[in-house]
Design a protein around this motif. Structure first.
Motif, PDB file in Angstrom:
ATOM      1  N   ASP A  16      59.246 -47.641 -51.048  1.00  0.00           N
ATOM      2  CA  ASP A  16      58.667 -46.612 -51.905  1.00  0.00           C
ATOM      3  C   ASP A  16      59.707 -45.514 -52.071  1.00  0.00           C
ATOM      4  O   ASP A  16      60.863 -45.696 -51.720  1.00  0.00           O
ATOM      5  CB  ASP A  16      57.349 -46.074 -51.323  1.00  0.00           C
ATOM      6  CG  ASP A  16      57.530 -45.365 -50.010  1.00  0.00           C
ATOM      7  OD1 ASP A  16      56.535 -45.073 -49.383  1.00  0.00           O
ATOM      8  OD2 ASP A  16      58.678 -45.088 -49.608  1.00  0.00           O
ATOM      9  N   ASP A  66      48.929 -35.725 -51.237  1.00  0.00           N
ATOM     10  CA  ASP A  66      48.954 -37.184 -51.393  1.00  0.00           C
ATOM     11  C   ASP A  66      50.281 -37.767 -50.921  1.00  0.00           C
ATOM     12  O   ASP A  66      50.314 -38.803 -50.249  1.00  0.00           O
ATOM     13  CB  ASP A  66      48.691 -37.579 -52.851  1.00  0.00           C
ATOM     14  CG  ASP A  66      47.260 -37.326 -53.282  1.00  0.00           C
ATOM     15  OD1 ASP A  66      46.374 -37.241 -52.405  1.00  0.00           O
ATOM     16  OD2 ASP A  66      47.021 -37.196 -54.500  1.00  0.00           O
ATOM     17  N   ALA A  70      50.819 -40.276 -47.759  1.00  0.00           N
ATOM     18  CA  ALA A  70      51.507 -41.564 -47.924  1.00  0.00           C
ATOM     19  C   ALA A  70      52.710 -41.655 -46.985  1.00  0.00           C
ATOM     20  O   ALA A  70      52.938 -42.697 -46.347  1.00  0.00           O
ATOM     21  CB  ALA A  70      51.959 -41.739 -49.371  1.00  0.00           C
ATOM     22  N   GLN A  74      53.203 -44.296 -43.881  1.00  0.00           N
ATOM     23  CA  GLN A  74      54.392 -45.139 -43.767  1.00  0.00           C
ATOM     24  C   GLN A  74      55.104 -44.866 -42.446  1.00  0.00           C
ATOM     25  O   GLN A  74      55.586 -45.796 -41.786  1.00  0.00           O
ATOM     26  CB  GLN A  74      55.343 -44.909 -44.930  1.00  0.00           C
ATOM     27  CG  GLN A  74      56.558 -45.828 -44.857  1.00  0.00           C
ATOM     28  CD  GLN A  74      57.522 -45.630 -45.991  1.00  0.00           C
ATOM     29  OE1 GLN A  74      57.354 -44.750 -46.829  1.00  0.00           O
ATOM     30  NE2 GLN A  74      58.558 -46.438 -46.023  1.00  0.00           N
TER      31      GLN A  74
END
Length: 157
Positions: A16, A66, A70, A74
């Motif tokens: 990501d 957000d 995230a 991770q």
């Protein structure tokens, strides 16, 4: 055949925006893993410590909720499979100046003190990370005292 090619591209593509597979972690992921390691050092970590990790990520990188969630998720996955801390301290030690590293250490102390107490494993984890980041002892102690004062805790541990 098509699925095999897609699987190959998936393994070569970044996970990501925060980290990469197969290489050194990005700086945000490395910092997040270190924060999460302090959180995980408390056997029964709570939402208070997770919120402290989120606040630290906001302070370090200016990301929104957000993105912080995230990145934390991770980092938790990454921390569970990591074999050592060096892979995460090394890129920070190489690329961040001392004031930035001290800010990270202070925020990590904030995670450790978020629940109002400091456990032995949290203390040891902090010491190991600070040592790998080459934080001078005096600066390490001052960062701890600032975080402790910010948490509203007295002289007891």
């Amino acid at each position: 055949m098509f699925k095999s090619l897609m699987d190959l591209f998936d393994t070569l593509a970044p996970d990501d925006a925060f980290g990469r597979r197969g290489g050194a972690p990005s700086l945000p992921l490395a910092a997040a893993v270190l924060l999460v390691e302090v959180m995980r050092a408390d056997i029964d970590f709570s939402g208070v410590e997770r919120a402290a990790v989120r606040r630290a990520l906001h302070a370090l990188f200016g990301i929104d909720d957000d993105e912080a969630d995230a990145l934390t998720a991770q980092a938790e996955r990454t921390a569970r499979t990591a074999s050592d801390l060096f892979a995460f301290t090394s890129p920070i030690d190489e690329r961040w100046d001392m004031p930035s590293k001290l800010r990270l250490i202070e925020l990590m102390w904030g995670v450790a003190y978020a629940d109002g107490k400091l456990g032995d494993i949290e203390r040891h984890t902090m010491w190991r990370i600070a040592d790998l980041l080459h934080i001078p002892q005096g600066a390490y102690v001052h960062a701890r005292l600032r975080a402790k004062a910010s948490a509203g805790l007295g002289d007891e541990d």
